[in-house]
Design a protein around this motif. Structure first.
Motif, PDB file in Angstrom:
ATOM      1  N   ALA A 159       0.816  -1.220   0.000  1.00 11.54           N
ATOM      2  CA  ALA A 159       0.000   0.000   0.000  1.00 11.54           C
ATOM      3  C   ALA A 159       0.840   1.255   0.000  1.00 11.54           C
ATOM      4  CB  ALA A 159      -0.922  -0.010   1.215  1.00 11.54           C
ATOM      5  N   LEU A 160       2.140   1.146  -0.262  1.00 12.62           N
ATOM      6  CA  LEU A 160       2.972   2.339  -0.304  1.00 12.62           C
ATOM      7  C   LEU A 160       2.871   2.923  -1.709  1.00 12.62           C
ATOM      8  CD1 LEU A 160       4.220   0.435   1.967  1.00 12.62           C
ATOM      9  CD2 LEU A 160       6.227   1.828   1.775  1.00 12.62           C
ATOM     10  N   TYR A 161       1.837   3.754  -1.900  1.00 13.33           N
ATOM     11  CA  TYR A 161       1.547   4.275  -3.233  1.00 13.33           C
ATOM     12  C   TYR A 161       2.194   5.642  -3.409  1.00 13.33           C
ATOM     13  CZ  TYR A 161      -1.093   6.258  -7.113  1.00 13.33           C
ATOM     14  OH  TYR A 161      -1.444   6.856  -8.289  1.00 13.33           O
ATOM     15  N   GLU A 162       2.986   5.771  -4.474  1.00 11.97           N
ATOM     16  CA  GLU A 162       3.587   7.066  -4.809  1.00 11.97           C
ATOM     17  C   GLU A 162       2.753   7.689  -5.913  1.00 11.97           C
ATOM     18  OE1 GLU A 162       8.156   5.570  -3.941  1.00 11.97           O
ATOM     19  OE2 GLU A 162       7.623   6.362  -5.890  1.00 11.97           O
ATOM     20  N   GLN A 163       2.077   8.809  -5.602  1.00 15.34           N
ATOM     21  CA  GLN A 163       1.075   9.297  -6.542  1.00 15.34           C
ATOM     22  C   GLN A 163       1.666   9.981  -7.761  1.00 15.34           C
ATOM     23  OE1 GLN A 163      -0.515  12.723  -6.851  1.00 15.34           O
ATOM     24  NE2 GLN A 163      -0.107  13.715  -4.891  1.00 15.34           N
ATOM     25  N   GLN A 164       2.960  10.324  -7.745  1.00 16.22           N
ATOM     26  CA  GLN A 164       3.533  10.947  -8.940  1.00 16.22           C
ATOM     27  C   GLN A 164       4.187   9.927  -9.861  1.00 16.22           C
ATOM     28  OE1 GLN A 164       6.009  14.054  -7.328  1.00 16.22           O
ATOM     29  NE2 GLN A 164       4.301  15.481  -7.245  1.00 16.22           N
ATOM     30  N   THR A 165       4.912   8.947  -9.280  1.00 16.91           N
ATOM     31  CA  THR A 165       5.540   7.926 -10.116  1.00 16.91           C
ATOM     32  C   THR A 165       4.584   6.772 -10.399  1.00 16.91           C
ATOM     33  OG1 THR A 165       6.365   6.851  -8.139  1.00 16.91           O
ATOM     34  CG2 THR A 165       7.827   8.423  -9.187  1.00 16.91           C
ATOM     35  N   HIS A 187       4.050   4.262  -8.560  1.00 18.27           N
ATOM     36  CA  HIS A 187       4.623   2.993  -8.138  1.00 18.27           C
ATOM     37  C   HIS A 187       3.955   2.555  -6.842  1.00 18.27           C
ATOM     38  CE1 HIS A 187       8.665   3.748 -10.378  1.00 18.27           C
ATOM     39  NE2 HIS A 187       7.653   3.535 -11.186  1.00 18.27           N
ATOM     40  N   LEU A 225       4.755   0.094  -3.689  1.00 17.76           N
ATOM     41  CA  LEU A 225       5.906  -0.593  -3.102  1.00 17.76           C
ATOM     42  C   LEU A 225       5.428  -1.500  -1.979  1.00 17.76           C
ATOM     43  CD1 LEU A 225       9.064  -0.758  -2.673  1.00 17.76           C
ATOM     44  CD2 LEU A 225       8.791   1.133  -1.090  1.00 17.76           C
ATOM     45  N   THR A 264       8.116  -3.856  -6.360  1.00 21.71           N
ATOM     46  CA  THR A 264       7.516  -2.613  -6.813  1.00 21.71           C
ATOM     47  C   THR A 264       6.635  -2.897  -8.026  1.00 21.71           C
ATOM     48  OG1 THR A 264       9.527  -1.533  -6.081  1.00 21.71           O
ATOM     49  CG2 THR A 264       8.015  -0.218  -7.370  1.00 21.71           C
TER      50      THR A 264
END
Lengths: 277, 355
Positions: free
Chosen positions: B288-294, B296, B298, B305
């Motif tokens: 649930a480690l969501y990077e909203q710009q990339t 991705h 994780l 990833t």
């Protein structure tokens, strides 16, 4: 001597008048520029006084917006563009709202010092009133999330409920104790210790950088207040388990026991088997 | 071994006859001066052996350590009384445990250090050599043991009465069989393909916010948002945790232009809103480690990833399959609902998965 001097100066002025008699080709252009500036300035002055008259109750005055516009042009426009519509170096800021500005500038993340995996926290570069002015300017460009009401920032909500919401929505990146953690390719979720209630709220609301947005329909304002309560509770209350070792869990705890625990065992073993002098 | 039997060596004096080796040297270099046993180093007197004043000092040190131990034990008791655990005050538990533990630990440590110091400085320190014993018993003992065994065989008739012997062996083998059979209980109770292939999601099931169970309007999911989602029927489910472990979903909204949907799955998303299983396909951690710009995703356990724009394909780490996607749409009121269950089992591999 004096007469000689005046004679020479009069000769020069005669030369000048001879040139101006022909009129420079730039004269028309400069005249138009001067004319436009005067009329435009006067118009801006009139309209601003007019809006100021109608908006006296609003907290953001037109002068604040103007001040913010100047600060924006001087400090932010290189990347975000003169009209804040973005460039290849920075995103558009139209519609990001005053909350985003207050978070990014108020925590020292903006202006960006250098291009990197993510904008890191630096000493804050602007005074509070300057930040508010820029926030007012950006908010005037398009509607976006505005700064939170102070009743949600008192950290007097339900810490247990906040903890549950934090575990579901935040703990995977920020660590269950808010100590922060690593993301991909050099990015990281920062520690939440010592971050002001307002900035925590604004971060949830606006989703700075790679953090997802948690708008008021996902996590309601009162729930955000509960999360803040939980984080402030963690800051105020000591860990009952003794040394926290940065709250990083198995990494720092393992390192500690391998170095100091094992080191102590080795030292005792050496002492036990050494001959007495 | 046989040629040593006649010597009957006494315990502790075993000596192997050393004969010059008759092996071809080949290319090996045989040293002419074999390593000699240097014997024991000369006995060295300790300072406490030489100087009576030092001996007295060491004796004082040992007794001081033992007295210290008494003091620490008393301090532990005093700390237990002085720092009581107050209801609802975690700080008081910490103080109580810290000083009680320190007192007890230092009390025991002082006894240990004192005892070791005592033995190292004051007890006799002569070096002695203890020879190894033969593991073999004496011939007389061995002969006696064989005699007893023979007698037992003769009197019981174990060698002679083959029916009794064989039926006993059979009984012994059969006796352990139930123990082997109950190992079956270690295996899955029901077919994993039934349990792991299906989750609570089904056609028309509303997506709701974890943990409140509030329905989600598609218009509420703004760009860059991430919602942690559970099926609406989960909160009424009997085995909530087991069902949640399979049905947990992460809902994200991306710019629809960023999504590269494979053929046949274009309508699994709704206006850029996508829903993916939160259970990692590696060993089942919540991703649930969501990077909203990339864009991705994780996994915190082993750094797998996933790229949300490429249908959550694995771009790094040990996971071998993309995260399963939950097909979603909206109902008449604009609330997000599932089109169906996941089209493949969520989470890590299992033996029966491809059956």
């Amino acid at each position: 001597m004096i007469s000689h001097k005046t004679a020479s100066s009069s000769g020069r002025s005669a030369k000048k008048s001879k040139r101006s008699g022909r009129r420079s080709p730039l004269a028309t252009v400069s005249l138009i520029v001067v004319g436009l500036l005067t009329t435009g300035g006067a118009y801006a002055l009139f309209t601003s006084t007019a809006t100021a008259d109608t908006n006296t109750a609003s907290s953001t005055s037109q002068s604040q917006v103007n001040e913010g516009k100047k600060l924006f042009a001087a400090n932010c426009a290189t990347c975000h563009g003169m009209a804040a519509s973005g460039s290849s170096a920075g995103p558009s800021l139209i519609g990001v709202g005053s909350a985003a500005v207050d978070f990014q500038v108020g925590t020292g993340r903006m202006p960006l010092a250098a291009d990197g995996p993510q904008a890191e926290q630096k000493p804050v570069q602007f005074t509070n009133s300057q930040t508010q002015a820029m926030a007012a300017y950006i908010a005037s460009l398009g509607t976006g999330p505005s700064e939170p009401a102070s009743k949600y920032l008192k950290a007097d909500g339900n810490a247990a409920k906040g903890a549950e919401l934090f575990r579901i929505n935040c703990a995977m990146c920020h660590n269950v104790a808010g100590a922060g953690g690593a993301l991909t390719e050099g990015k990281f979720a920062p520690s939440l210790k010592g971050v002001s209630s307002k900035h925590i709220y604004e971060a949830m609301l606006t989703g700075p950088q790679n953090m997802p947005v948690f708008n008021d329909l996902n996590i309601k304002p009162q729930e955000k207040a509960d999360i803040i309560t939980y984080l402030k509770y963690l800051e105020k209350n000591p860990s009952p388990g003794g040394f926290q070792l940065g709250d990083l869990g198995p990494v720092s705890e393992g390192l500690f026991i391998w170095i100091f625990g094992l080191g102590a065992i080795v030292a005792v073993t050496v002492w036990l088997t050494a001959r007495s002098n | 071994m046989a040629d040593h039997d006649d010597e009957a060596p006494a315990t502790g004096s075993a000596v192997e006859k050393s004969e010059p080796q008759k092996i071809s040297a080949g290319t090996a270099v045989i040293p002419t001066d074999p390593f000699e046993n240097p014997g024991e180093p000369p006995h060295r007197l300790r300072i406490t052996d030489k100087d009576p004043a030092e001996e007295k000092k060491a004796a004082r040190q040992v007794s001081t350590l033992f007295f210290l131990s008494i003091i620490f034990s008393c301090l532990a008791v005093a700390a237990y009384i002085a720092f009581p655990i107050k209801e609802g005050d975690t700080g008081s538990i910490r103080l109580n445990n810290l000083f009680l533990g320190l007192g007890i630990a230092l009390g025991l440590l002082s006894i240990g250090i004192g005892a070791v110091h005592w033995s190292k400085t004051l007890m006799p320190a002569q070096e002695i050599t203890e020879m190894r014993h033969l593991t073999k018993g004496s011939d007389a003992t061995r002969a006696k043991a064989a005699e007893v065994f023979e007698l037992g065989n003769k009197e019981s008739g174990f060698g002679r009465r083959s029916l009794i012997r064989n039926s006993l062996i059979g009984a012994m083998v059969a006796f352990v069989l139930p123990g082997v059979v109950i190992f079956r209980d270690l295996g899955p109770k029901v077919d994993p393909n039934v349990v792991l292939r299906h989750t609570l999601w089904k056609k028309g099931m509303h997506l709701t916010i974890d943990p409140t169970g509030t329905r989600i309007k598609a218009s509420d999911v703004t760009l860059g948002s991430a919602f942690h989602v559970i099926p609406e029927s989960l909160l009424k489910s009997d085995d909530l945790l087991e069902e949640k472990a399979k049905a947990a979903v992460l809902l994200m909204r991306l710019n629809p232009d960023d999504l590269h949907e494979p053929k046949g799955r274009e309508n699994w998303q709704y206006n850029g809103i996508v829903a993916y299983s939160k259970i990692c396909t590696h060993v089942g951690c919540p991703v649930a480690l969501y990077e909203q710009q990339t864009h991705h995703l994780l996994c915190p356990c082993h750094q797998s990833t996933f790229d949300v724009t490429e249908n959550c394909k694995v771009i790094f780490g040990p996971a071998s399959r993309p995260l399963p996607q939950l097909p979603i749409t909206v109902d008449a009121d604009g609330y997000l609902v599932a089109q169906s269950d996941f089209h493949e089992p969520v989470g890590p591999s299992f033996w029966e998965r491809d059956r």
